[in-house]
Scaffold this active site. Structure first.
Site, PDB file in Angstrom:
ATOM      1  CB  SER A 137      11.190   5.708   2.129  1.00 38.40           C
ATOM      2  OG  SER A 137      12.496   5.399   1.692  1.00 38.40           O
ATOM      3  CE1 TYR A 150       9.388   4.466  -2.747  1.00 33.45           C
ATOM      4  CE2 TYR A 150      11.685   4.640  -2.058  1.00 33.45           C
ATOM      5  CZ  TYR A 150      10.403   4.163  -1.837  1.00 33.45           C
ATOM      6  OH  TYR A 150      10.136   3.385  -0.723  1.00 33.45           O
TER       7      TYR A 150
HETATM    8  N1  LIG Z   1      12.110  -2.375   0.935  1.00 33.06           N
HETATM    9  C1  LIG Z   1      12.683  -1.227   1.210  1.00 33.06           C
HETATM   10  O1  LIG Z   1      13.905  -1.055   1.067  1.00 33.06           O
HETATM   11  C2  LIG Z   1      11.869  -0.069   1.723  1.00 33.06           C
HETATM   12  C3  LIG Z   1      12.549   0.966   2.364  1.00 33.06           C
HETATM   13  C4  LIG Z   1      11.822   2.048   2.863  1.00 33.06           C
HETATM   14  C5  LIG Z   1      10.452   2.092   2.710  1.00 33.06           C
HETATM   15  N2  LIG Z   1       9.810   1.083   2.073  1.00 33.06           N
HETATM   16  C6  LIG Z   1       8.353   1.198   1.928  1.00 33.06           C
HETATM   17  O2  LIG Z   1       7.763   0.183   2.706  1.00 33.06           O
HETATM   18  C7  LIG Z   1       6.542  -0.247   2.112  1.00 33.06           C
HETATM   19  C8  LIG Z   1       6.561  -1.754   1.904  1.00 33.06           C
HETATM   20  O3  LIG Z   1       7.724  -2.111   1.207  1.00 33.06           O
HETATM   21  P1  LIG Z   1       8.138  -3.640   0.984  1.00 33.06           P
HETATM   22  O4  LIG Z   1       9.610  -3.663   0.919  1.00 33.06           O
HETATM   23  O5  LIG Z   1       7.414  -4.520   1.929  1.00 33.06           O
HETATM   24  O6  LIG Z   1       7.622  -3.818  -0.513  1.00 33.06           O
HETATM   25  P2  LIG Z   1       6.777  -4.961  -1.237  1.00 33.06           P
HETATM   26  O7  LIG Z   1       7.129  -6.300  -0.705  1.00 33.06           O
HETATM   27  O8  LIG Z   1       6.908  -4.694  -2.690  1.00 33.06           O
HETATM   28  O9  LIG Z   1       5.289  -4.654  -0.765  1.00 33.06           O
HETATM   29  C9  LIG Z   1       4.459  -3.695  -1.341  1.00 33.06           C
HETATM   30  C10 LIG Z   1       3.028  -4.046  -0.957  1.00 33.06           C
HETATM   31  O10 LIG Z   1       2.152  -3.037  -1.442  1.00 33.06           O
HETATM   32  C11 LIG Z   1       1.028  -3.693  -2.046  1.00 33.06           C
HETATM   33  N3  LIG Z   1       0.457  -2.837  -3.075  1.00 33.06           N
HETATM   34  C12 LIG Z   1       1.106  -2.282  -4.126  1.00 33.06           C
HETATM   35  N4  LIG Z   1       0.250  -1.602  -4.886  1.00 33.06           N
HETATM   36  C13 LIG Z   1      -0.970  -1.716  -4.289  1.00 33.06           C
HETATM   37  C14 LIG Z   1      -2.271  -1.256  -4.631  1.00 33.06           C
HETATM   38  N5  LIG Z   1      -2.496  -0.518  -5.713  1.00 33.06           N
HETATM   39  N6  LIG Z   1      -3.282  -1.573  -3.803  1.00 33.06           N
HETATM   40  C15 LIG Z   1      -3.076  -2.333  -2.710  1.00 33.06           C
HETATM   41  N7  LIG Z   1      -1.877  -2.792  -2.350  1.00 33.06           N
HETATM   42  C16 LIG Z   1      -0.844  -2.503  -3.136  1.00 33.06           C
HETATM   43  C17 LIG Z   1       1.609  -4.976  -2.632  1.00 33.06           C
HETATM   44  O11 LIG Z   1       0.618  -5.985  -2.738  1.00 33.06           O
HETATM   45  P3  LIG Z   1      -0.104  -6.419  -4.092  1.00 33.06           P
HETATM   46  O12 LIG Z   1       0.934  -6.416  -5.186  1.00 33.06           O
HETATM   47  O13 LIG Z   1      -0.640  -7.781  -3.769  1.00 33.06           O
HETATM   48  O14 LIG Z   1      -1.168  -5.409  -4.286  1.00 33.06           O
HETATM   49  C18 LIG Z   1       2.584  -5.373  -1.534  1.00 33.06           C
HETATM   50  O15 LIG Z   1       1.931  -6.122  -0.523  1.00 33.06           O
HETATM   51  C19 LIG Z   1       6.385   0.567   0.833  1.00 33.06           C
HETATM   52  O16 LIG Z   1       5.566   1.674   1.096  1.00 33.06           O
HETATM   53  C20 LIG Z   1       7.816   1.015   0.528  1.00 33.06           C
HETATM   54  O17 LIG Z   1       7.833   2.203  -0.209  1.00 33.06           O
HETATM   55  C21 LIG Z   1      10.478  -0.008   1.584  1.00 33.06           C
END
Ligand SMILES: NC(=O)c1ccc[n+]([C@@H]2O[C@H](COP(=O)([O-])OP(=O)(O)OC[C@H]3O[C@@H](n4cnc5c(N)ncnc54)[C@H](OP(=O)(O)O)[C@@H]3O)[C@@H](O)[C@H]2O)c1
Length: 258
Positions: A137, A150
Site C-alpha cells: 500500500s 496500518y
Molecule cells: N482498498 C484499498 O484502498 C487498498 C489500498 C492499498 C492496498 N490495499 C491492500 O490490498 C489488499 C486487498 O484489499 P481489498 O481492498 O481488496 O480489501 P478486501 O475486499 O477487504 O479484501 C481483503 C481480502 O483478504 C481476505 N482475508 C482477510 N483476512 C484473511 C485471513 N486471515 N485469511 C485469509 N484471507 C483473509 C478476505 O477474505 P475473507 O474475509 O473471506 O477471509 C478478503 O478476500 C489488502 O492487502 C489491502 O491492505 C487496499
C-alpha cells in the site's frame, strides 16, 4: 503451457478481480480466503479452484501447501489478503486491532511465502521462472494521522518483500511489490471503520475515480505476464485525484487553463 497462480484474498475486492483477470487470460487459478461460500461463487463464475483457509492459522497454511503439492505446479503467488482495522491515533491504538493487522499483513504473508517457495522453485526449474507478487500500500510509504497501525503493518510487509528479493538473488524468482493508494472496494474501508457505512462512504466522498479493484488486478496481471527476465520491483499506483497520501482532491478534476 498453462501457468497456475495462487491468489489470496480471493473472496472480495482486489483478490477477486485478480482471479477474474488471470482466468480471462487462461491461467489456472487457486483462490484462497476464509469465506468458502464466496469462493464457491467465484469458482462457478470463473472456473478458478477455491481453497478456504485462514492464512493466520499455521494448520490452514500447511493444508493449502499440501493441497497445492498434490494438485499441480505453482508458477505464481499473488499475496492480496490483508486489511486495516481502525483509525485510532497511536496514543489510543487498540492492541487487538494492531495485532490483527500485523498477523494478516505480515506474518501470514511470511508464513505462506515460506510454505510455497519449494513449489515455486520446482515450477521455475521446469518452466523458466516463478513469481511472487505482494500487494502492499502507499500506507507503507507515508504515515498519516490515524494510520499508525496500518502504516506499521504495511511498511513491515514492504520490508519483508525487499529482503526476500535480495535473498532470492541468483534464482529465477521474481519478487514484485504493488503499492496502491486509494482503491474503492466494497469491504476494505467498511471493515476498517467497523461496519459504519456513513464513515466508509465519507472516505471516498467527492473523489473522482478512485482506483478500482480491476485497475490493481490489471497491474498484477501485467507484472506476471511481462517476459520472465523483467522484474517490476515496486509499482506505486494512485488515482489521479490523490497526488499524495495527504493531498486528495475532492470534486471534479478540472484543467486550470490560464
Ligand atoms: N482498498 C484499498 O484502498 C487498498 C489500498 C492499498 C492496498 N490495499 C491492500 O490490498 C489488499 C486487498 O484489499 P481489498 O481492498 O481488496 O480489501 P478486501 O475486499 O477487504 O479484501 C481483503 C481480502 O483478504 C481476505 N482475508 C482477510 N483476512 C484473511 C485471513 N486471515 N485469511 C485469509 N484471507 C483473509 C478476505 O477474505 P475473507 O474475509 O473471506 O477471509 C478478503 O478476500 C489488502 O492487502 C489491502 O491492505 C487496499
Amino acid at each position: 503451457m498453462t501457468r497456475r497462480a495462487v491468489v489470496t484474498g480471493a473472496s472480495s475486492g482486489i483478490g477477486a478481480a485478480t482471479v477474474r483477470r488471470l482466468r480471462s487470460r487462461g491461467w489456472e487459478v487457486v483462490g484462497v480466503a476464509r469465506r468458502a461460500d464466496r469462493l464457491a461463487e467465484l469458482e462457478r463464475e470463473t472456473g478458478a479452484v477455491s481453497f478456504a483457509a485462514d492464512l493466520t492459522a499455521e494448520a490452514d497454511t500447511a493444508a493449502l501447501a499440501q493441497f497445492l503439492a498434490e494438485s499441480g505446479p505453482v508458477h505464481a503467488v499473488a499475496h492480496v489478503a490483508g486489511g486495516a482495522r481502525g483509525t485510532d491515533r497511536v496514543e489510543d491504538g487498540d492492541a487487538a486491532d494492531w495485532r490483527w493487522m500485523y498477523d494478516v499483513n505480515v506474518l501470514a504473508v511470511q508464513q505462506l511465502t515460506r510454505a510455497l517457495l519449494p513449489h515455486l522453485r520446482s515450477a521455475a526449474a521446469t518452466d523458466g521462472h516463478a513469481d511472487l507478487v505482494f500487494v502492499t500500500s502507499t500506507a507503507a510509504q507515508a504515515a498519516y494521522p490515524g494510520g499508525g497501525g496500518y502504516n506499521a503493518a504495511k511498511a513491515a510487509e514492504s520490508m519483508l518483500v525487499g529482503a526476500l528479493r535480495l535473498e532470492l538473488n541468483g534464482e529465477p524468482l521474481r519478487v514484485v511489490e504493488i503499492a496502491p493508494g486509494m482503491v474503492y472496494t466494497e469491504e476494505f474501508t467498511l471493515n476498517r471503520v467497523g461496519g459504519d457505512r456513513d464513515r466508509a462512504a465519507a472516505v471516498y466522498e467527492g473523489v473522482q475515480n478512485p482506483l478500482t479493484a480491476e485497475d490493481v488486478a490489471d497491474v498484477i496481471g501485467y507484472a506476471l505476464e511481462v517476459p520472465g527476465h523483467v522484474n517490476l520491483d515496486l509499482v506505486t499506483m494512485r488515482p489521479v485525484a490523490q497526488s499524495a497520501q495527504h493531498l486528495l482532491a475532492r470534486g471534479p478534476l478540472v484543467p486550470r487553463i490560464r
